[in-house]
Enzyme design. Sequence first.
Site, mmCIF file in Angstrom:
data_model
loop_
_atom_site.group_PDB
_atom_site.id
_atom_site.type_symbol
_atom_site.label_atom_id
_atom_site.label_comp_id
_atom_site.label_asym_id
_atom_site.label_seq_id
_atom_site.Cartn_x
_atom_site.Cartn_y
_atom_site.Cartn_z
ATOM 1 N N CYS A 1 0.777 -1.259 -0.025
ATOM 2 C CA CYS A 1 -0.135 -0.146 -0.104
ATOM 3 C C CYS A 1 0.895 1.272 -0.191
ATOM 4 O O CYS A 1 1.331 1.392 -1.006
ATOM 5 C CB CYS A 1 -1.033 -0.057 1.199
ATOM 6 S SG CYS A 1 -2.483 0.846 0.875
ATOM 7 N N GLU B 1 -0.902 -8.676 5.323
ATOM 8 C CA GLU B 1 -0.797 -8.704 6.914
ATOM 9 C C GLU B 1 -2.066 -8.634 7.619
ATOM 10 O O GLU B 1 -2.283 -8.927 8.609
ATOM 11 C CB GLU B 1 0.279 -7.605 7.159
ATOM 12 C CG GLU B 1 -0.291 -6.217 7.377
ATOM 13 C CD GLU B 1 -0.351 -5.546 6.081
ATOM 14 O OE1 GLU B 1 -0.357 -6.175 4.928
ATOM 15 O OE2 GLU B 1 -0.731 -4.439 6.205
ATOM 16 N N ARG C 1 -1.967 7.434 -6.096
ATOM 17 C CA ARG C 1 -2.498 7.422 -4.616
ATOM 18 C C ARG C 1 -4.037 7.314 -4.703
ATOM 19 O O ARG C 1 -4.658 7.919 -5.858
ATOM 20 C CB ARG C 1 -2.028 8.485 -3.973
ATOM 21 C CG ARG C 1 -0.583 8.471 -3.557
ATOM 22 C CD ARG C 1 -0.418 9.829 -2.837
ATOM 23 N NE ARG C 1 -0.762 9.609 -1.268
ATOM 24 C CZ ARG C 1 -0.908 10.616 -0.435
ATOM 25 N NH1 ARG C 1 -0.453 11.747 -0.688
ATOM 26 N NH2 ARG C 1 -1.303 10.298 0.695
ATOM 27 N N HIS D 1 -3.219 -5.403 1.462
ATOM 28 C CA HIS D 1 -2.738 -5.658 2.746
ATOM 29 C C HIS D 1 -2.868 -7.173 2.988
ATOM 30 O O HIS D 1 -3.740 -7.483 3.685
ATOM 31 C CB HIS D 1 -3.325 -4.965 3.811
ATOM 32 C CG HIS D 1 -3.339 -3.385 3.721
ATOM 33 N ND1 HIS D 1 -2.350 -2.706 4.371
ATOM 34 C CD2 HIS D 1 -3.996 -2.433 3.206
ATOM 35 C CE1 HIS D 1 -2.273 -1.579 4.232
ATOM 36 N NE2 HIS D 1 -3.360 -1.538 3.438
HETATM 37 N N1 GLN Z 1 -3.606 6.461 0.820
HETATM 38 C C1 GLN Z 1 -2.533 6.078 1.653
HETATM 39 C C2 GLN Z 1 -1.187 6.720 0.941
HETATM 40 O O1 GLN Z 1 -1.277 7.387 -0.107
HETATM 41 C C3 GLN Z 1 -2.022 4.715 1.287
HETATM 42 C C4 GLN Z 1 -3.025 3.865 2.231
HETATM 43 C C5 GLN Z 1 -2.405 2.601 2.933
HETATM 44 O O2 GLN Z 1 -1.418 2.350 2.970
HETATM 45 N N2 GLN Z 1 -3.484 1.827 3.617
HETATM 46 O O3 GLN Z 1 -0.258 7.023 1.514
#
Ligand code: GLN
Length: 204
Positions: free
Chosen positions: A84, A188, A115, A186
Amino acid sequence: MKIGVIAIQGDVEEHIKALKATLAERGESGEVIRIKHRGIVGSCDAIVIPGGESTTIGRLMEREGITEELKDAAEAGKPLLGTCAGMILLASEGDEEVKKTGQPLLGLMDVRVKRNAFGRQRESFEAPLRMSIFDEPFPGVFIRAPCITHAADTVDVLATLGDNDDNMGKRIVAARQDNIMALAFHPELTDDRRIHHYFLDTLI
Ligand code: GLN
């Protein structure tokens, strides 16, 4: 085996738990440690950059002197996994939002990231993902997730998420370039340890 998790912000503890569980399942002894400042990355055999807020993690990693150490580790062939926000940080190029905020990127994968790629209505969702490395779909947990909008030929695309309802086309949500792996979701946060096993198997 020593695995380091960048422990500046985000879901650090979940990764540590998942990595410990994976090591235990493999019957391997190993240490999972937190990386909060410079001087630790070099002693790790593999490093995970967790999800969280990529602007915060990126800036603090730079301030703490971790950024340069991670680049050296990647160059030395050490396995890196970014999930992420971690995916965003591994990229060589960001979208307009990334450029506008001037957030530092590690530039370790030849990909362009976007993003918050799934829009407001779909800030968080789960989707079974077909991944080229597994026979059965992987439960993808997406939280304000990014995606890769462009990948160089040197990058192996491991999963895409097609989205017919918003006409945005397919988005790359898992990719690997040599020793570096990036996931928009994710692993995890699930009990499915296949990705952590894959990370330890193939990358170490
Ligand atoms: N939206 C977050 C970012 O741009 C990432 C989201 C996440 O890691 N769950 O940093």
